[in-house]
Design an enzyme around this catalytic site. Structure first.
Site, short mmCIF file in Angstrom:
data_model
loop_
_atom_site.label_atom_id
_atom_site.label_comp_id
_atom_site.label_asym_id
_atom_site.label_seq_id
_atom_site.Cartn_x
_atom_site.Cartn_y
_atom_site.Cartn_z
N ASP A 215 -33.93 47.71 -29.19
CA ASP A 215 -34.80 48.89 -29.28
C ASP A 215 -34.26 50.08 -28.51
O ASP A 215 -35.01 50.90 -28.00
CB ASP A 215 -36.23 48.55 -28.79
CG ASP A 215 -36.74 47.31 -29.48
OD1 ASP A 215 -36.60 47.23 -30.71
OD2 ASP A 215 -37.26 46.41 -28.79
N HIS B 163 -34.89 48.07 -37.26
CA HIS B 163 -34.28 49.37 -36.94
C HIS B 163 -35.05 50.48 -37.65
O HIS B 163 -35.44 50.35 -38.80
CB HIS B 163 -32.81 49.39 -37.38
CG HIS B 163 -31.94 48.55 -36.50
ND1 HIS B 163 -30.59 48.40 -36.70
CD2 HIS B 163 -32.24 47.83 -35.39
CE1 HIS B 163 -30.09 47.60 -35.74
NE2 HIS B 163 -31.08 47.25 -34.96
P1 IMP Z 1 -36.24 35.73 -31.18
O1 IMP Z 1 -34.94 36.43 -31.36
O2 IMP Z 1 -37.26 36.08 -32.22
O3 IMP Z 1 -36.07 34.25 -31.01
O4 IMP Z 1 -36.87 36.24 -29.81
C1 IMP Z 1 -36.26 35.98 -28.55
C2 IMP Z 1 -36.41 37.18 -27.61
O5 IMP Z 1 -35.63 38.25 -28.09
C3 IMP Z 1 -37.84 37.72 -27.51
O6 IMP Z 1 -38.02 38.24 -26.21
C4 IMP Z 1 -37.84 38.88 -28.52
O7 IMP Z 1 -38.82 39.84 -28.20
C5 IMP Z 1 -36.43 39.41 -28.32
N1 IMP Z 1 -35.89 40.11 -29.50
C6 IMP Z 1 -35.28 39.56 -30.58
N2 IMP Z 1 -34.85 40.51 -31.42
C7 IMP Z 1 -35.18 41.70 -30.88
C8 IMP Z 1 -34.98 43.05 -31.26
O8 IMP Z 1 -34.40 43.38 -32.29
N3 IMP Z 1 -35.47 44.00 -30.42
C9 IMP Z 1 -36.10 43.67 -29.27
N4 IMP Z 1 -36.31 42.43 -28.85
C10 IMP Z 1 -35.84 41.44 -29.65
MG MG Z 2 -35.95 47.26 -32.76
#
Ligand code: IMP
Ligand code: MG
Length: 334
Positions: free
Chosen positions: A13, A43
């Site tokens: 982000d 995105h």
């Molecule tokens: P997962 O990737 O869904 O397994 O989530 C694991 C951790 O990564 C969590 O804290 C999510 O909030 C974070 N996370 C995964 N992808 C993103 C992203 O694109 N932006 C921000 N946080 C992410």
């Molecule tokens: Mg994002």
């Protein structure tokens, strides 16, 4: 500069979508290829007051003449992909690698219901369980899915051939350096490495084929889900500063903290960054909103930028000054 990689420098982000949409419109690459985990990343970019969100397509979809590829290391949620193909009418320019992994219902169900996922605060997109199946070599791949047949390609071959013939290729990373499975704040991380080397591996690009690595930082740090966030502000203080954001994929509120120079320096190192893109400068310095040239920035804003450059020993080449894709200062040739 035939191949440019864009990666996140904090916890995702950082505003990669906007930077990539701008680079695509400005530099007119023939191909953009998405690496990273998959549909857990959202995105966002804004053009002519219209906000666009992508979870599967590269943000370079903003530039209509660009071919849009998805690398073998990425996970595809077929429903999300088909929706985006329709929304952007991108059928003729999207290709998915034969070996891209496929997220199934059971992965989403497990990600949404398991105690472990909720402890980590995952996005519930099924990405972690699907990558676990991939490590176990039981995951289905894109070549096994009938609806994806028209979009299959050997993506690594396509991009390497394009680079060899001097075409410009944008490689789009997702998530952020400190969500990396290897280099992040384990166990509060995503299910793969997401630093520049991993993004290149996702799309099948060797380390010598990359000319530039742009690391994207936001002017403050945000994080969704669990895990340490140094200098975290209270929700009230984040709101007062205008730093309270809502996540693209999950709609959760993001936690916020001031710009972290130590993390940023480590991200520059881990990604062997050659340039810095800094987004949302206008949130810290409202007088800079919509600025298009460096000389239009206030003295305080310029001091913030030179402070970053001095401490990280790297130039801030792109500066975001508003939501629109063209709210940007481009100092790449200055
Ligand atoms: P997962 O990737 O869904 O397994 O989530 C694991 C951790 O990564 C969590 O804290 C999510 O909030 C974070 N996370 C995964 N992808 C993103 C992203 O694109 N932006 C921000 N946080 C992410
Ligand atoms: Mg994002």
């Amino acid at each position: 500069m035939p191949a440019t990689v864009i990666v996140g420098g904090f916890f995702g982000d950082e505003g990669k979508g906007k930077i990539i949409a701008y680079l695509a419109l400005k530099d007119k690459p023939s191909i953009a290829v998405r690496g990273g985990v998959g549909p857990n990343a959202g995105h966002t970019f804004t053009i002519n007051d219209r906000r666009h969100k992508v979870r599967m397509l590269p943000s370079a979809v903003a530039y209509p003449s660009c071919r849009l590829l998805i690398g073998a290391g990425v996970l595809v949620d077929v429903d999300v992909l088909l929706e985006e193909l329709k929304e952007f009418d991108a059928y003729s320019r999207v290709k998915v690698d034969n070996q891209t992994g496929i997220i199934e219902d059971r992965h989403r169900r497990e990600d949404k219901s398991s105690v472990h996922s909720s402890m980590i605060g995952t996005t519930g997109s099924g990405s972690g369980p699907a990558n676990a199946d991939r490590a176990n070599r039981t995951l289905r791949l894109a070549k096994d899915v009938d609806t994806l047949k028209p979009y299959l390609d050997d993506v690594s071959y396509s991009i390497n051939r394009a680079i060899r013939s001097g075409e410009h290729v944008l490689v789009e990373g997702t998530q952020g350096t400190f969500l990396s499975l290897y280099h992040g704040t384990y166990p509060y991380v995503t299910s793969k490495d997401v630093t520049a080397s991993a993004i290149c591996s996702d799309v099948g690009l060797g380390p010598k084929s990359v000319d530039d690595v742009i690391v994207v930082f936001k002017s403050y740090v945000t994080r969704v889900g669990s895990g340490n966030l140094e200098g975290e502000l209270s929700r009230e203080e984040a709101a007062r500063r205008g730093w309270l954001e809502v996540a693209t994929v999950t709609g959760r509120e993001r936690r916020a903290a001031p710009f972290n120079y130590d993390l940023a320096a480590r991200a520059v190192m881990l990604n062997s960054a050659t340039q810095i893109a800094l987004t949302k400068l206008d949130i810290l310095f409202p007088e800079c909103k919509h600025a298009k040239s460096y000389s239009d920035l206030s003295r305080e804003a310029r001091e913030f930028i030179t402070g970053i450059e001095d401490r990280l020993n790297l130039k801030v080449t792109l500066i975001g000054t508003g939501e629109d894709t063209y709210d940007i200062i481009d100092r790449r040739d200055q």
